[in-house]
Scaffold this motif. Structure first.
Motif, PDB file in Angstrom:
ATOM      1  N   ILE A 212       0.707  -1.230   0.111  1.00 25.41           N
ATOM      2  CA  ILE A 212       0.128  -0.116   0.141  1.00 25.41           C
ATOM      3  C   ILE A 212       0.928   1.112   0.055  1.00 25.41           C
ATOM      4  O   ILE A 212       1.833   1.139   0.548  1.00 25.41           O
ATOM      5  CB  ILE A 212      -1.123  -0.149   1.376  1.00 25.41           C
ATOM      6  N   VAL A 213       0.443   2.279  -0.837  1.00 29.62           N
ATOM      7  CA  VAL A 213       1.361   3.461  -0.789  1.00 29.62           C
ATOM      8  C   VAL A 213       0.167   4.580  -0.182  1.00 29.62           C
ATOM      9  O   VAL A 213      -0.916   4.523  -0.470  1.00 29.62           O
ATOM     10  CB  VAL A 213       1.811   3.898  -2.202  1.00 29.62           C
ATOM     11  N   PRO A 214       0.963   5.792   0.263  1.00 26.22           N
ATOM     12  CA  PRO A 214       0.025   6.887   0.354  1.00 26.22           C
ATOM     13  C   PRO A 214      -0.432   7.423  -1.093  1.00 26.22           C
ATOM     14  O   PRO A 214       0.333   7.343  -1.919  1.00 26.22           O
ATOM     15  CB  PRO A 214       0.998   7.897   1.114  1.00 26.22           C
ATOM     16  N   PRO A 215      -1.650   8.053  -1.167  1.00 24.84           N
ATOM     17  CA  PRO A 215      -2.052   8.430  -2.427  1.00 24.84           C
ATOM     18  C   PRO A 215      -1.511   9.551  -3.010  1.00 24.84           C
ATOM     19  O   PRO A 215      -1.862   9.736  -4.063  1.00 24.84           O
ATOM     20  CB  PRO A 215      -3.679   8.735  -1.998  1.00 24.84           C
ATOM     21  N   THR A 216      -0.484  10.085  -2.502  1.00 28.43           N
ATOM     22  CA  THR A 216      -0.193  11.428  -3.155  1.00 28.43           C
ATOM     23  C   THR A 216       0.611  11.278  -4.342  1.00 28.43           C
ATOM     24  O   THR A 216       0.258  11.967  -5.357  1.00 28.43           O
ATOM     25  CB  THR A 216       1.184  12.119  -2.051  1.00 28.43           C
ATOM     26  N   GLY A 217       1.354   9.985  -4.834  1.00 25.23           N
ATOM     27  CA  GLY A 217       1.781   9.750  -6.222  1.00 25.23           C
ATOM     28  C   GLY A 217       1.077   9.189  -6.969  1.00 25.23           C
ATOM     29  O   GLY A 217       1.419   8.857  -8.080  1.00 25.23           O
ATOM     30  N   ALA A 218      -0.289   8.999  -6.613  1.00 27.89           N
ATOM     31  CA  ALA A 218      -1.397   8.096  -7.670  1.00 27.89           C
ATOM     32  C   ALA A 218      -0.823   6.648  -8.098  1.00 27.89           C
ATOM     33  O   ALA A 218      -0.789   6.487  -9.105  1.00 27.89           O
ATOM     34  CB  ALA A 218      -1.824   8.864  -8.689  1.00 27.89           C
ATOM     35  N   LYS A 219      -0.193   5.994  -7.263  1.00 27.43           N
ATOM     36  CA  LYS A 219       0.689   4.750  -7.316  1.00 27.43           C
ATOM     37  C   LYS A 219      -0.294   3.521  -6.932  1.00 27.43           C
ATOM     38  O   LYS A 219      -0.054   2.357  -7.380  1.00 27.43           O
ATOM     39  CB  LYS A 219       1.810   4.679  -6.795  1.00 27.43           C
ATOM     40  N   GLY A 220      -1.433   3.466  -5.976  1.00 26.39           N
ATOM     41  CA  GLY A 220      -1.727   2.450  -5.560  1.00 26.39           C
ATOM     42  C   GLY A 220      -2.640   1.306  -6.656  1.00 26.39           C
ATOM     43  O   GLY A 220      -2.225   0.182  -6.833  1.00 26.39           O
ATOM     44  N   LEU A 221      -3.430   1.887  -7.599  1.00 27.60           N
ATOM     45  CA  LEU A 221      -4.188   1.144  -8.628  1.00 27.60           C
ATOM     46  C   LEU A 221      -3.329   0.719  -9.590  1.00 27.60           C
ATOM     47  O   LEU A 221      -3.320  -0.176  -9.956  1.00 27.60           O
ATOM     48  CB  LEU A 221      -5.284   2.048  -9.198  1.00 27.60           C
ATOM     49  N   ASN A 222      -2.298   1.696  -9.899  1.00 27.76           N
ATOM     50  CA  ASN A 222      -1.281   1.460 -10.853  1.00 27.76           C
ATOM     51  C   ASN A 222      -0.178   0.341 -10.418  1.00 27.76           C
ATOM     52  O   ASN A 222      -0.036  -0.356 -11.411  1.00 27.76           O
ATOM     53  CB  ASN A 222      -0.357   2.658 -11.476  1.00 27.76           C
ATOM     54  N   SER A 223       0.221   0.240  -9.263  1.00 27.98           N
ATOM     55  CA  SER A 223       0.888  -0.866  -8.839  1.00 27.98           C
ATOM     56  C   SER A 223       0.346  -2.013  -8.792  1.00 27.98           C
ATOM     57  O   SER A 223       0.858  -3.128  -9.234  1.00 27.98           O
ATOM     58  CB  SER A 223       1.318  -0.542  -7.297  1.00 27.98           C
ATOM     59  N   ALA A 224      -1.095  -2.242  -8.628  1.00 30.21           N
ATOM     60  CA  ALA A 224      -1.805  -3.380  -8.731  1.00 30.21           C
ATOM     61  C   ALA A 224      -1.868  -3.830 -10.164  1.00 30.21           C
ATOM     62  O   ALA A 224      -1.864  -5.157 -10.356  1.00 30.21           O
ATOM     63  CB  ALA A 224      -3.293  -3.116  -8.149  1.00 30.21           C
ATOM     64  N   ILE A 225      -1.803  -2.811 -11.031  1.00 30.53           N
ATOM     65  CA  ILE A 225      -2.198  -3.362 -12.446  1.00 30.53           C
ATOM     66  C   ILE A 225      -0.701  -3.712 -12.728  1.00 30.53           C
ATOM     67  O   ILE A 225      -0.512  -4.958 -13.541  1.00 30.53           O
ATOM     68  CB  ILE A 225      -2.565  -2.134 -13.143  1.00 30.53           C
ATOM     69  N   ALA A 226       0.374  -3.214 -12.411  1.00 27.46           N
ATOM     70  CA  ALA A 226       1.742  -3.810 -12.882  1.00 27.46           C
ATOM     71  C   ALA A 226       1.854  -5.166 -12.158  1.00 27.46           C
ATOM     72  O   ALA A 226       2.479  -5.810 -12.875  1.00 27.46           O
ATOM     73  CB  ALA A 226       2.607  -2.573 -12.136  1.00 27.46           C
ATOM     74  N   ASP A 227       1.566  -5.385 -11.054  1.00 23.91           N
ATOM     75  CA  ASP A 227       1.665  -6.809 -10.527  1.00 23.91           C
ATOM     76  C   ASP A 227       0.879  -7.625 -11.214  1.00 23.91           C
ATOM     77  O   ASP A 227       1.412  -8.793 -11.737  1.00 23.91           O
ATOM     78  CB  ASP A 227       1.202  -6.874  -9.224  1.00 23.91           C
ATOM     79  N   VAL A 228      -0.279  -7.331 -11.692  1.00 25.59           N
ATOM     80  CA  VAL A 228      -1.325  -8.307 -12.404  1.00 25.59           C
ATOM     81  C   VAL A 228      -0.543  -8.509 -13.912  1.00 25.59           C
ATOM     82  O   VAL A 228      -0.552  -9.655 -14.385  1.00 25.59           O
ATOM     83  CB  VAL A 228      -2.505  -7.660 -12.444  1.00 25.59           C
ATOM     84  N   ALA A 229      -0.074  -7.379 -14.495  1.00 28.27           N
ATOM     85  CA  ALA A 229       0.640  -7.707 -15.826  1.00 28.27           C
ATOM     86  C   ALA A 229       1.868  -8.674 -15.602  1.00 28.27           C
ATOM     87  O   ALA A 229       1.856  -9.430 -16.610  1.00 28.27           O
ATOM     88  CB  ALA A 229       1.003  -6.322 -16.124  1.00 28.27           C
ATOM     89  N   LEU A 230       2.581  -8.478 -14.702  1.00 29.43           N
ATOM     90  CA  LEU A 230       3.805  -9.158 -14.505  1.00 29.43           C
ATOM     91  C   LEU A 230       3.190 -10.626 -14.205  1.00 29.43           C
ATOM     92  O   LEU A 230       3.685 -11.715 -14.964  1.00 29.43           O
ATOM     93  CB  LEU A 230       4.825  -8.715 -13.484  1.00 29.43           C
ATOM     94  N   LEU A 231       2.373 -11.026 -13.259  1.00 26.26           N
ATOM     95  CA  LEU A 231       1.914 -12.481 -12.975  1.00 26.26           C
ATOM     96  C   LEU A 231       1.185 -13.003 -14.130  1.00 26.26           C
ATOM     97  O   LEU A 231       1.289 -14.011 -14.261  1.00 26.26           O
ATOM     98  CB  LEU A 231       1.217 -12.206 -11.554  1.00 26.26           C
ATOM     99  N   GLY A 232       0.241 -12.200 -14.788  1.00 26.95           N
ATOM    100  CA  GLY A 232      -0.276 -12.720 -15.703  1.00 26.95           C
ATOM    101  C   GLY A 232       0.580 -13.404 -16.859  1.00 26.95           C
ATOM    102  O   GLY A 232       0.507 -14.370 -17.342  1.00 26.95           O
ATOM    103  N   ARG A 233       1.729 -12.592 -17.189  1.00 22.21           N
ATOM    104  CA  ARG A 233       2.530 -13.115 -18.045  1.00 22.21           C
ATOM    105  C   ARG A 233       3.354 -14.473 -17.518  1.00 22.21           C
ATOM    106  O   ARG A 233       3.559 -15.204 -18.212  1.00 22.21           O
ATOM    107  CB  ARG A 233       3.626 -11.996 -18.587  1.00 22.21           C
ATOM    108  N   SER A 234       3.486 -14.214 -16.299  1.00 28.05           N
ATOM    109  CA  SER A 234       4.408 -15.419 -15.770  1.00 28.05           C
ATOM    110  C   SER A 234       3.525 -16.832 -15.552  1.00 28.05           C
ATOM    111  O   SER A 234       4.068 -17.827 -16.010  1.00 28.05           O
ATOM    112  CB  SER A 234       4.619 -14.911 -14.157  1.00 28.05           C
ATOM    113  N   LEU A 235       2.050 -16.538 -15.142  1.00 34.01           N
ATOM    114  CA  LEU A 235       1.130 -17.739 -15.097  1.00 34.01           C
ATOM    115  C   LEU A 235       0.971 -18.451 -16.709  1.00 34.01           C
ATOM    116  O   LEU A 235       0.931 -19.433 -16.720  1.00 34.01           O
ATOM    117  CB  LEU A 235      -0.029 -17.211 -14.790  1.00 34.01           C
ATOM    118  N   ALA A 236       0.782 -17.320 -17.463  1.00 34.20           N
ATOM    119  CA  ALA A 236       0.659 -17.824 -18.797  1.00 34.20           C
ATOM    120  C   ALA A 236       1.950 -18.745 -19.384  1.00 34.20           C
ATOM    121  O   ALA A 236       1.655 -19.887 -20.086  1.00 34.20           O
ATOM    122  CB  ALA A 236       0.398 -16.516 -19.897  1.00 34.20           C
ATOM    123  N   ALA A 237       3.104 -18.449 -19.061  1.00 40.56           N
ATOM    124  CA  ALA A 237       4.188 -18.898 -19.056  1.00 40.56           C
ATOM    125  C   ALA A 237       4.544 -20.435 -18.297  1.00 40.56           C
ATOM    126  O   ALA A 237       4.761 -21.444 -19.001  1.00 40.56           O
ATOM    127  CB  ALA A 237       5.577 -18.234 -18.967  1.00 40.56           C
TER     128      ALA A 237
END
Length: 389
Positions: free
Chosen positions: A285-310
């Motif tokens: 979790i991050v403080p909201p000032t940098g607008a990173k919470g949702l984007n960090s989740a999407i980044a995780d999912v993009a990486l994990l999704g590729r990893s699981l597909a492989a």
């Protein structure tokens, strides 16, 4: 029943991962403790990095985003009654898009409904089992309830979910901040083209938006304050004071929602154990000032999704590196969010008046340097618009 991936949590991370897995031909089920109405009603983040927009576009999930999202070319930093614009396109060739998390969840869920995905709400007693074996499973409703056998369990169930505590010895590296945000939604057209971040002697203020008709605004308050102490009149008065500059008008309108959110940072020591993998708020979790919470989740999912597909194609190299790769990116995000937060908030917790004045003046120095140096502006723009996925 049996499926390949059991996803616990139907927030944006879990729903998006489902779409990525479907595209890769991987079976899944999504299990959510809360009701559909609760999930759709949560007011959360509203700024998407360029990379998040690109992922949604690649997956063909950007129809509503393209129709309703507001592309922004930068942000304003405001201090000492002056407003300074940072042009991200000029600095790093990237943009951000204002698009509420509620809208994203609504669209992802509608697409799951359209394609017939197995997404279940109000599922009680979800528990992962045998995650350190080759045959994990999830139970629903207690020991006598339904059993779902799977190959992989994904914890997308947030900070208070059941998945992170299932990892033996996991540590929560945390920091609380001595301030909170009072956030409001108001039925009034935004008074700005790009987001405004303002440092004022009374405290931080921010002007954002959710659409061309709805404004989203924030005020720094003490964590112990109650929203009941903030009348609409008091809120608008504080916003006018903290955001005001000569020649500019802050439009006021009916406040439809207001809440106070404490600010904290949190990172789990690992995002995986055996066949269990964490994404989003379940792992950080991050403080909201940098607008990173949702984007960090999407980044995780993009990486994990590729990893699981492989993984399901027989290649485990990416999956074995998932936690290290995701956390390496997350710690960069944490430092940026912490830097933005500390630079833009008044530190009332500093008891000594002279020390508090020194701290405030040093923050002004940070802002003056940032707005006066193209290199500093580019560093902020690069991180705000988003590190690579």
């Amino acid at each position: 029943m049996r499926t390949q991936v059991a996803i616990i949590g139907a927030g944006p991370a879990g729903l998006l991962l489902g779409h990525i897995l479907r595209r890769a031909g991987v079976g899944f089920v999504i299990l959510e403790q809360k009701s559909r109405e609760y999930v759709l009603g949560r007011v959360r983040a509203g700024v998407l990095e360029q990379g998040s927009v690109d992922i949604l576009r690649e997956l063909g999930l950007d129809a509503d985003l393209a129709a309703r999202g507001l592309t922004h070319h930068g942000i304003y930093l405001q201090y000492e009654g002056e407003r300074h614009h940072l042009d991200f396109v000029d600095l790093v060739g990237r943009t951000v898009t204002v698009y509420g998390q509620q809208a994203l969840v609504r669209h992802l869920l509608a697409e799951h409904h359209r394609i017939g995905s197995d997404v279940r709400f109000e599922v009680d007693g979800v528990t992962p089992h045998d995650i350190d074996t080759d045959a994990p499973f999830v139970t629903i409703g207690g020991p006598e309830g339904e059993r779902i056998d799977c190959d992989i369990v994904v914890g997308a169930d947030g900070y208070h979910g059941v998945c992170r505590p299932a990892i033996p010895g996991v540590q929560a590296l945390e920091r609380s901040y001595p301030y909170a945000w009072l956030g409001i939604l108001a039925d009034v057209a935004p008074s700005t083209d790009d987001l405004i971040y303002a440092l004022h002697p009374d405290g931080f203020a921010m002007h954002s938006m959710r659409s061309r008709e709805v404004s989203r605004l924030y005020l720094q308050v003490d964590p112990g304050e109650s929203v009941d102490d903030w009348s609409d009149e008091r809120i608008w008065e504080a916003l006018q004071t903290r955001l005001g500059v000569p020649g500019w008008t802050l439009r006021e309108g009916a406040i439809t929602e207001k809440s106070i959110t404490p600010m904290r940072s949190f990172v789990a020591s690992t995002l995986e154990h055996g066949r269990l993998f964490l994404v989003g708020d379940a792992g950080h979790i991050v403080p909201p000032t940098g607008a990173k919470g949702l984007n960090s989740a999407i980044a995780d999912v993009a990486l994990l999704g590729r990893s699981l597909a492989a993984h399901f194609r027989g290649d485990d190299a990416l999956l074995k590196r998932y936690s290290d790769s995701a956390l390496a990116r997350q710690w960069k995000v944490q430092q940026f969010s912490q830097w933005m937060t500390e630079m833009l908030h008044v530190h009332r917790e500093v008891a000594d008046e002279a020390a508090r004045a020194f701290r405030y003046r040093s923050q002004l120095g940070q802002l003056e340097y940032t707005t006066g140096s193209r290199h500093a502006q580019a560093a902020l723009a690069e991180q705000y618009a988003g590190l690579p996925f």
